[in-house]
Design a protein around this motif. Structure first.
Motif, short mmCIF file in Angstrom:
data_model
loop_
_atom_site.label_atom_id
_atom_site.label_comp_id
_atom_site.label_asym_id
_atom_site.label_seq_id
_atom_site.Cartn_x
_atom_site.Cartn_y
_atom_site.Cartn_z
N HIS A 155 0.83 -1.20 0.00
CA HIS A 155 0.00 0.00 0.00
C HIS A 155 0.86 1.25 0.00
O HIS A 155 0.58 2.22 -0.72
N TYR A 156 1.90 1.23 0.82
CA TYR A 156 2.75 2.40 0.94
C TYR A 156 3.42 2.75 -0.39
O TYR A 156 3.43 3.90 -0.82
N LEU A 157 3.99 1.76 -1.05
CA LEU A 157 4.68 2.02 -2.29
C LEU A 157 3.72 2.42 -3.40
O LEU A 157 4.04 3.29 -4.23
N HIS A 158 2.53 1.81 -3.44
CA HIS A 158 1.55 2.19 -4.46
C HIS A 158 1.18 3.66 -4.33
O HIS A 158 1.02 4.36 -5.34
N ASP A 159 1.04 4.17 -3.11
CA ASP A 159 0.64 5.55 -2.91
C ASP A 159 1.80 6.53 -2.96
O ASP A 159 1.60 7.71 -3.21
N SER A 160 3.03 6.06 -2.71
CA SER A 160 4.19 6.96 -2.70
C SER A 160 4.78 7.16 -4.08
O SER A 160 5.40 8.19 -4.35
N LEU A 161 4.63 6.19 -4.97
CA LEU A 161 5.21 6.27 -6.30
C LEU A 161 4.25 6.95 -7.26
O LEU A 161 3.04 6.96 -7.05
N PRO A 162 4.77 7.54 -8.35
CA PRO A 162 3.89 8.12 -9.36
C PRO A 162 2.98 7.07 -9.99
O PRO A 162 3.30 5.87 -10.01
N ALA A 163 1.86 7.52 -10.50
CA ALA A 163 0.91 6.58 -11.10
C ALA A 163 1.52 5.87 -12.32
O ALA A 163 1.12 4.75 -12.64
N SER A 164 2.47 6.52 -12.99
CA SER A 164 3.08 5.93 -14.18
C SER A 164 4.22 4.97 -13.85
O SER A 164 4.80 4.38 -14.76
N CYS A 165 4.54 4.80 -12.58
CA CYS A 165 5.68 3.97 -12.18
C CYS A 165 5.27 2.50 -12.11
O CYS A 165 4.29 2.15 -11.44
N GLU A 166 6.02 1.64 -12.79
CA GLU A 166 5.81 0.20 -12.73
C GLU A 166 6.43 -0.33 -11.44
O GLU A 166 7.57 0.00 -11.10
N LEU A 167 5.69 -1.17 -10.72
CA LEU A 167 6.13 -1.65 -9.41
C LEU A 167 6.12 -3.17 -9.37
O LEU A 167 5.17 -3.80 -9.85
N GLY A 168 7.16 -3.73 -8.79
CA GLY A 168 7.22 -5.16 -8.54
C GLY A 168 7.82 -5.42 -7.18
O GLY A 168 8.88 -4.88 -6.84
N ILE A 169 7.15 -6.22 -6.34
CA ILE A 169 7.61 -6.54 -5.00
C ILE A 169 7.83 -8.04 -4.91
O ILE A 169 6.95 -8.83 -5.24
N VAL A 170 9.02 -8.42 -4.44
CA VAL A 170 9.38 -9.82 -4.28
C VAL A 170 9.64 -10.07 -2.80
O VAL A 170 10.49 -9.42 -2.20
N CYS A 171 8.90 -11.00 -2.23
CA CYS A 171 9.07 -11.36 -0.83
C CYS A 171 9.73 -12.73 -0.75
O CYS A 171 9.26 -13.69 -1.38
N ALA A 172 10.83 -12.82 0.00
CA ALA A 172 11.59 -14.06 0.07
C ALA A 172 12.20 -14.20 1.47
O ALA A 172 12.01 -13.35 2.34
N SER A 173 12.94 -15.29 1.66
CA SER A 173 13.51 -15.59 2.97
C SER A 173 14.75 -14.77 3.28
O SER A 173 15.22 -14.77 4.41
N GLY A 174 15.30 -14.10 2.30
CA GLY A 174 16.48 -13.27 2.51
C GLY A 174 16.55 -12.17 1.47
O GLY A 174 15.93 -12.27 0.41
N VAL A 175 17.29 -11.12 1.78
CA VAL A 175 17.34 -9.94 0.92
C VAL A 175 18.79 -9.56 0.66
O VAL A 175 19.63 -9.62 1.56
N VAL A 176 19.07 -9.17 -0.57
CA VAL A 176 20.35 -8.59 -0.96
C VAL A 176 20.09 -7.16 -1.39
O VAL A 176 19.19 -6.91 -2.21
N GLY A 177 20.83 -6.22 -0.84
CA GLY A 177 20.56 -4.83 -1.16
C GLY A 177 21.78 -3.95 -1.00
O GLY A 177 22.84 -4.37 -0.52
N THR A 178 21.62 -2.69 -1.40
CA THR A 178 22.68 -1.68 -1.34
C THR A 178 22.08 -0.38 -0.84
O THR A 178 20.92 -0.07 -1.15
N VAL A 179 22.86 0.36 -0.08
CA VAL A 179 22.45 1.67 0.42
C VAL A 179 23.22 2.74 -0.33
O VAL A 179 24.45 2.71 -0.40
N GLU A 180 22.51 3.69 -0.93
CA GLU A 180 23.14 4.76 -1.68
C GLU A 180 24.04 5.58 -0.77
O GLU A 180 23.70 5.86 0.38
N SER A 181 25.19 5.99 -1.28
CA SER A 181 26.19 6.67 -0.45
C SER A 181 25.64 7.96 0.14
O SER A 181 26.01 8.35 1.25
#
Length: 525
Positions: A155-181
């Motif tokens: 819900h949060y991402l649907h309302d925070s992103l522009p209407a034209s933004c394509e969204l995909g959410i993947v839920c899994a047992s672990g996450v790999v990510g990066t934090v912008e400097s």
């Protein structure tokens, strides 16, 4: 004696005159800003995306300037929220007392580019949480769930992103990510940082006889705190995709600390819920703006008609026409990479779909993905899907992929695969990588096969970031991997793909894997 009434009238007259002069001053400033394109553009260049959106509603000139500013911005944005004191590629970091809602809300307030595509990877707990009360209390959304405080990540991402933004959410047992400097100033270094985090990848790594590796030169047992936190500083003074030196100076990486060298990309992290249940909550967010000559097409692989025909006819194959219809590609679109996320779809159907993509591109396509727990897209109405994919196409994007098989159990061997991926010569100025690994790999996978005295956190992300220091990486730990090795050679001049000297053999290639890691590298020209 002076008349009191006269003094009162004089005071009133002076106040009215001062008020009128003040209004005239504001009116002149308003006329200047609304009529001067160049001055307005100079001001807008230092504003964030949301600030530009707010300013565009003032007048037509500001709306035109704001649209032009946003069209020129091409910067990627990304953030990864995780638990306190989690080991990363640059030591241990903590978010303090910031909640996930606070973290993402501050993140969206400071982004520069208008998001056109969004991919989110999160753990199961944060996917199902409905207590994003900070957002719910500040939201103007008409969503009934939001008004009641039942705000999930979707819900949060649907309302925070522009209407034209394509969204995909993947839920899994672990996450790999990066934090912008630019956002690492939010973080605090934990008191005790393991200075041997990269010893197994350094020349002075493991010693013979199982002795504990020596510390790197210049390192100490205590962590060095982050200097010069600039949380309130706006990081969008430059809109050309480069970071200012004073922004990078606040990063926490340092060669003297035995960590990765400084770069325009912050730290990366692997969150494994299977190995560390208490630290398994995380969410990783990647925002990609519009790029000319580049397209991400989000599609639902669960096409009922196609799936029924495939099962009924038992033909075992999918035509190129059906493939293009499902993905939304035209006959002229050049498919460069295919990302597939599966949550229980028929394996035979998925494999037939992949073979259709390979046949369409003559086996010249990067492939990656994996088996997840839950999947949501902007077209799924917040309900979980069985499968969805992302088709990466366009003349201004290049792609490569590699499979790290289950036989690789030594951290030093991982670096060889990264160097092989590096040999493709993809331009790295504006690039992003996806890592899909098995939930059976990670810390426990390398630790039980190596030296117990060595730190085996983030083995594969460290190896990747050492070879690609300016490329952020995202992905998840799943119950199976989808991918294949595709290592085309690219010219140094224009990033163009060179023709293969030896054509691919027309044989069925293995695309499903176990206990492996798939890496897909994308570069935007």
């Amino acid at each position: 004696m002076e008349d009191p009434c006269t003094n009162q009238q004089l005071t009133t007259t002076v106040r009215m005159t001062s008020h009128e002069q003040s209004n005239d001053t504001f009116r002149q400033i308003g006329n200047l800003l609304s009529g001067s394109w160049e001055l307005t553009q100079r001001i807008f260049e230092s504003l964030s995306y949301r600030d530009v959106l707010r300013a565009r509603s003032v007048c037509r000139t500001w709306a035109d300037v704001g649209n032009k500013i946003l069209e020129q911005r091409r910067r990627l944005h990304y953030i990864t929220g995780h638990s306190l004191s989690s080991p990363t590629t640059q030591g241990k970091f903590a978010f303090g007392e910031a909640s996930p809602g606070t973290l993402l809300e501050d993140f969206f307030e400071q982004i520069v580019s208008k998001p056109r595509y969004c991919l989110a990877f999160c753990s199961c707990d944060w996917f199902t949480h409905n207590d994003w009360v900070l957002y719910a209390s500040n939201s103007n959304s008409s969503n009934s769930d939001a008004s009641k405080g039942n705000v999930t990540l979707s819900h949060y991402l649907h309302d925070s992103l522009p209407a034209s933004c394509e969204l995909g959410i993947v839920c899994a047992s672990g996450v790999v990510g990066t934090v912008e400097s630019r956002f690492t100033s939010w973080l605090q270094s934990a008191r005790h940082v393991n200075q041997e985090i990269l010893s197994f990848l350094c020349e002075d790594g493991e010693k013979e006889g199982g002795r504990k590796p020596s510390r790197l030169r210049g390192s100490s047992g205590n962590s060095r705190p982050c200097d010069g936190a600039v949380r309130n500083a706006h990081p969008m003074d430059d809109s050309d995709g480069t970071s200012r030196p004073d922004q990078l100076r606040n990063t926490t990486s340092s060669d003297t600390d035995g960590t990765l060298p400084q770069s325009s990309v912050g730290y990366s992290i692997e969150i494994e819920r299977v190995t560390f249940p208490r630290q398994g909550d995380a969410v990783s967010l990647l925002l990609v703006p519009h790029h000319p000559g580049f397209s991400l097409k989000f599609f639902n692989l669960c096409d009922e008609k196609l799936l029924e025909d495939f099962i009924d006819k038992k033909c075992g194959s999918i035509s190129c026409t059906d493939f293009e219809r499902v993905t939304g590609l035209t006959h002229q679109d050049s498919l460069k990479a295919l990302l597939l996320f599966d949550a229980g779809l028929d394996d035979n159907f998925t494999e037939a779909f992949i073979q259709a993509a390979l046949a369409r591109q003559h086996h010249k396509v990067a492939l990656g993905g994996g088996m997840a727990d839950y999947l949501v897209t902007s077209h799924s109405n917040n309900t979980s899907l069985h499968s969805f994919g992302v088709a990466v196409s366009g003349p201004n994007v290049t792609a490569a992929s590699i499979v790290i098989p289950k036989c690789v159990t030594n951290p030093k061997s991982v670096a060889d695969y990264m160097e092989e991926l590096k040999s493709c010569g993809l331009p790295e100025e504006q690039s992003v990588a996806f890592m899909f690994t098995c939930c059976g790999r990670g810390y426990a996978w390398y630790r039980r096969r190596g030296n117990p005295s060595t730190d085996y956190h983030n083995v594969e992300t460290k190896a990747f970031r050492r070879v690609f220091p300016n490329t952020p990486v995202f992905g998840f730990f799943g119950g199976g991997e989808i991918g294949m090795t595709h290592l085309p050679k690219f010219s140094d001049r224009c990033g163009e793909e060179e023709e293969e000297e030896v054509p691919y053999k027309r044989r069925k290639r293995k695309v499903f894997h176990q206990f492996s890691t798939i890496i897909v590298l994308l570069s935007f020209l």
